[in-house]
Design a protein around this motif. Structure first.
Motif, PDB file in Angstrom:
ATOM      1  N   LEU A  49       0.829  -1.199   0.000  1.00 24.48           N
ATOM      2  CA  LEU A  49       0.000   0.000   0.000  1.00 24.48           C
ATOM      3  C   LEU A  49       0.868   1.255   0.000  1.00 24.48           C
ATOM      4  O   LEU A  49       0.583   2.217  -0.721  1.00 24.48           O
ATOM      5  CB  LEU A  49      -0.948   0.018   1.204  1.00 24.48           C
ATOM      6  CG  LEU A  49      -1.859   1.238   1.303  1.00 24.48           C
ATOM      7  CD1 LEU A  49      -2.795   1.324   0.103  1.00 24.48           C
ATOM      8  CD2 LEU A  49      -2.654   1.187   2.600  1.00 24.48           C
ATOM      9  N   ALA A  50       1.922   1.249   0.777  1.00 25.54           N
ATOM     10  CA  ALA A  50       2.821   2.409   0.825  1.00 25.54           C
ATOM     11  C   ALA A  50       3.427   2.675  -0.549  1.00 25.54           C
ATOM     12  O   ALA A  50       3.475   3.826  -1.003  1.00 25.54           O
ATOM     13  CB  ALA A  50       3.918   2.182   1.865  1.00 25.54           C
ATOM     14  N   GLU A  51       3.865   1.626  -1.222  1.00 28.21           N
ATOM     15  CA  GLU A  51       4.446   1.796  -2.554  1.00 28.21           C
ATOM     16  C   GLU A  51       3.398   2.274  -3.554  1.00 28.21           C
ATOM     17  O   GLU A  51       3.685   3.123  -4.402  1.00 28.21           O
ATOM     18  CB  GLU A  51       5.095   0.497  -3.037  1.00 28.21           C
ATOM     19  CG  GLU A  51       5.794   0.619  -4.367  1.00 28.21           C
ATOM     20  CD  GLU A  51       6.847   1.723  -4.428  1.00 28.21           C
ATOM     21  OE1 GLU A  51       7.019   2.321  -5.512  1.00 28.21           O
ATOM     22  OE2 GLU A  51       7.493   2.019  -3.400  1.00 28.21           O
ATOM     23  N   CYS A  52       2.189   1.751  -3.454  1.00 27.28           N
ATOM     24  CA  CYS A  52       1.104   2.218  -4.335  1.00 27.28           C
ATOM     25  C   CYS A  52       0.815   3.691  -4.101  1.00 27.28           C
ATOM     26  O   CYS A  52       0.608   4.448  -5.054  1.00 27.28           O
ATOM     27  CB  CYS A  52      -0.154   1.389  -4.120  1.00 27.28           C
ATOM     28  SG  CYS A  52      -0.073  -0.242  -4.878  1.00 27.28           S
ATOM     29  N   PHE A  53       0.792   4.115  -2.845  1.00 24.59           N
ATOM     30  CA  PHE A  53       0.580   5.523  -2.537  1.00 24.59           C
ATOM     31  C   PHE A  53       1.675   6.363  -3.171  1.00 24.59           C
ATOM     32  O   PHE A  53       1.408   7.402  -3.779  1.00 24.59           O
ATOM     33  CB  PHE A  53       0.588   5.738  -1.017  1.00 24.59           C
ATOM     34  CG  PHE A  53      -0.709   6.225  -0.480  1.00 24.59           C
ATOM     35  CD1 PHE A  53      -0.937   7.578  -0.287  1.00 24.59           C
ATOM     36  CD2 PHE A  53      -1.708   5.338  -0.168  1.00 24.59           C
ATOM     37  CE1 PHE A  53      -2.142   8.034   0.204  1.00 24.59           C
ATOM     38  CE2 PHE A  53      -2.916   5.768   0.326  1.00 24.59           C
ATOM     39  CZ  PHE A  53      -3.133   7.126   0.515  1.00 24.59           C
ATOM     40  N   ASN A  54       2.909   5.920  -3.014  1.00 28.44           N
ATOM     41  CA  ASN A  54       4.030   6.675  -3.553  1.00 28.44           C
ATOM     42  C   ASN A  54       3.974   6.747  -5.073  1.00 28.44           C
ATOM     43  O   ASN A  54       4.162   7.819  -5.651  1.00 28.44           O
ATOM     44  CB  ASN A  54       5.351   6.051  -3.098  1.00 28.44           C
ATOM     45  CG  ASN A  54       6.533   6.884  -3.525  1.00 28.44           C
ATOM     46  OD1 ASN A  54       6.589   8.071  -3.238  1.00 28.44           O
ATOM     47  ND2 ASN A  54       7.463   6.279  -4.225  1.00 28.44           N
ATOM     48  N   PHE A  55       3.705   5.631  -5.729  1.00 34.61           N
ATOM     49  CA  PHE A  55       3.724   5.630  -7.184  1.00 34.61           C
ATOM     50  C   PHE A  55       2.458   6.242  -7.779  1.00 34.61           C
ATOM     51  O   PHE A  55       2.521   7.189  -8.548  1.00 34.61           O
ATOM     52  CB  PHE A  55       3.918   4.213  -7.735  1.00 34.61           C
ATOM     53  CG  PHE A  55       3.949   4.180  -9.236  1.00 34.61           C
ATOM     54  CD1 PHE A  55       5.061   4.624  -9.917  1.00 34.61           C
ATOM     55  CD2 PHE A  55       2.862   3.738  -9.952  1.00 34.61           C
ATOM     56  CE1 PHE A  55       5.090   4.632 -11.309  1.00 34.61           C
ATOM     57  CE2 PHE A  55       2.872   3.737 -11.342  1.00 34.61           C
ATOM     58  CZ  PHE A  55       3.993   4.182 -12.020  1.00 34.61           C
ATOM     59  N   TYR A  56       1.304   5.702  -7.428  1.00 38.64           N
ATOM     60  CA  TYR A  56       0.069   6.124  -8.085  1.00 38.64           C
ATOM     61  C   TYR A  56      -0.418   7.498  -7.626  1.00 38.64           C
ATOM     62  O   TYR A  56      -0.824   8.313  -8.446  1.00 38.64           O
ATOM     63  CB  TYR A  56      -1.044   5.087  -7.883  1.00 38.64           C
ATOM     64  CG  TYR A  56      -0.774   3.814  -8.636  1.00 38.64           C
ATOM     65  CD1 TYR A  56      -0.853   3.782 -10.021  1.00 38.64           C
ATOM     66  CD2 TYR A  56      -0.402   2.664  -7.975  1.00 38.64           C
ATOM     67  CE1 TYR A  56      -0.578   2.622 -10.726  1.00 38.64           C
ATOM     68  CE2 TYR A  56      -0.130   1.495  -8.665  1.00 38.64           C
ATOM     69  CZ  TYR A  56      -0.223   1.482 -10.038  1.00 38.64           C
ATOM     70  OH  TYR A  56       0.051   0.338 -10.730  1.00 38.64           O
ATOM     71  N   LEU A  57      -0.395   7.757  -6.323  1.00 45.35           N
ATOM     72  CA  LEU A  57      -0.920   9.031  -5.855  1.00 45.35           C
ATOM     73  C   LEU A  57       0.111  10.145  -5.931  1.00 45.35           C
ATOM     74  O   LEU A  57      -0.218  11.265  -6.308  1.00 45.35           O
ATOM     75  CB  LEU A  57      -1.461   8.898  -4.436  1.00 45.35           C
ATOM     76  CG  LEU A  57      -2.818   8.231  -4.385  1.00 45.35           C
ATOM     77  CD1 LEU A  57      -3.162   7.790  -2.979  1.00 45.35           C
ATOM     78  CD2 LEU A  57      -3.886   9.166  -4.901  1.00 45.35           C
ATOM     79  N   ALA A  58       1.339   9.861  -5.556  1.00 47.63           N
ATOM     80  CA  ALA A  58       2.355  10.920  -5.563  1.00 47.63           C
ATOM     81  C   ALA A  58       2.893  11.163  -6.969  1.00 47.63           C
ATOM     82  O   ALA A  58       2.783  12.270  -7.495  1.00 47.63           O
ATOM     83  CB  ALA A  58       3.491  10.574  -4.601  1.00 47.63           C
ATOM     84  N   GLU A  59       3.466  10.143  -7.592  1.00 45.33           N
ATOM     85  CA  GLU A  59       4.132  10.336  -8.880  1.00 45.33           C
ATOM     86  C   GLU A  59       3.162  10.472 -10.047  1.00 45.33           C
ATOM     87  O   GLU A  59       3.336  11.325 -10.911  1.00 45.33           O
ATOM     88  CB  GLU A  59       5.105   9.185  -9.133  1.00 45.33           C
ATOM     89  CG  GLU A  59       6.271   9.173  -8.160  1.00 45.33           C
ATOM     90  CD  GLU A  59       7.206   8.001  -8.381  1.00 45.33           C
ATOM     91  OE1 GLU A  59       7.231   7.452  -9.501  1.00 45.33           O
ATOM     92  OE2 GLU A  59       7.913   7.641  -7.424  1.00 45.33           O
ATOM     93  N   LYS A  79      -8.724   8.563 -10.129  1.00 49.28           N
ATOM     94  CA  LYS A  79      -8.207   7.486 -10.976  1.00 49.28           C
ATOM     95  C   LYS A  79      -7.012   6.797 -10.310  1.00 49.28           C
ATOM     96  O   LYS A  79      -6.880   5.569 -10.364  1.00 49.28           O
ATOM     97  CB  LYS A  79      -7.800   8.048 -12.337  1.00 49.28           C
ATOM     98  CG  LYS A  79      -7.299   7.006 -13.301  1.00 49.28           C
ATOM     99  CD  LYS A  79      -6.925   7.628 -14.631  1.00 49.28           C
ATOM    100  CE  LYS A  79      -6.323   6.585 -15.538  1.00 49.28           C
ATOM    101  NZ  LYS A  79      -5.817   7.158 -16.779  1.00 49.28           N
ATOM    102  N   ALA A  80      -6.150   7.573  -9.688  1.00 48.33           N
ATOM    103  CA  ALA A  80      -4.978   7.012  -9.019  1.00 48.33           C
ATOM    104  C   ALA A  80      -5.373   6.145  -7.837  1.00 48.33           C
ATOM    105  O   ALA A  80      -4.736   5.138  -7.557  1.00 48.33           O
ATOM    106  CB  ALA A  80      -4.045   8.132  -8.568  1.00 48.33           C
TER     107      ALA A  80
END
Length: 81
Positions: A49-59, A79-80
């Motif tokens: 979940l942390a990686e998804c937050f970093n990639f999809y929501l942040a980047e 969408k993210a």
């Protein structure tokens, strides 16, 4: 997910923006700060979940939102999620 976790805090923060309970200004000013503050704990709680937050929501979301209208920005973040 346990209550009062860093992951739940971040999910609630984003959902409040999507539900219109937070303004775009609040979201833009606080998202990066909160993600940096809570990321390490999120990573311990749920690394995926942390990686998804970093990639999809942040980047893919937050970092790509410059120049978008509020409505398009909200759709991008939705969408993210």
């Amino acid at each position: 997910m346990q209550k009062n976790t860093a992951s739940e805090f971040m999910m609630t923060f984003v959902q409040e923006y999507l539900d219109g309970k937070r303004s775009r200004l609040d979201f833009d000013l606080d998202f990066s700060h909160y993600l940096m503050k809570h990321y390490a704990k999120m990573d311990r709680e749920n690394p995926d979940l942390a990686e998804c937050f970093n990639f999809y929501l942040a980047e893919e979301g937050f970092d790509q939102a410059e120049g978008l209208s509020d409505d398009r920005h909200r759709k991008l973040i939705q969408k993210a999620v």
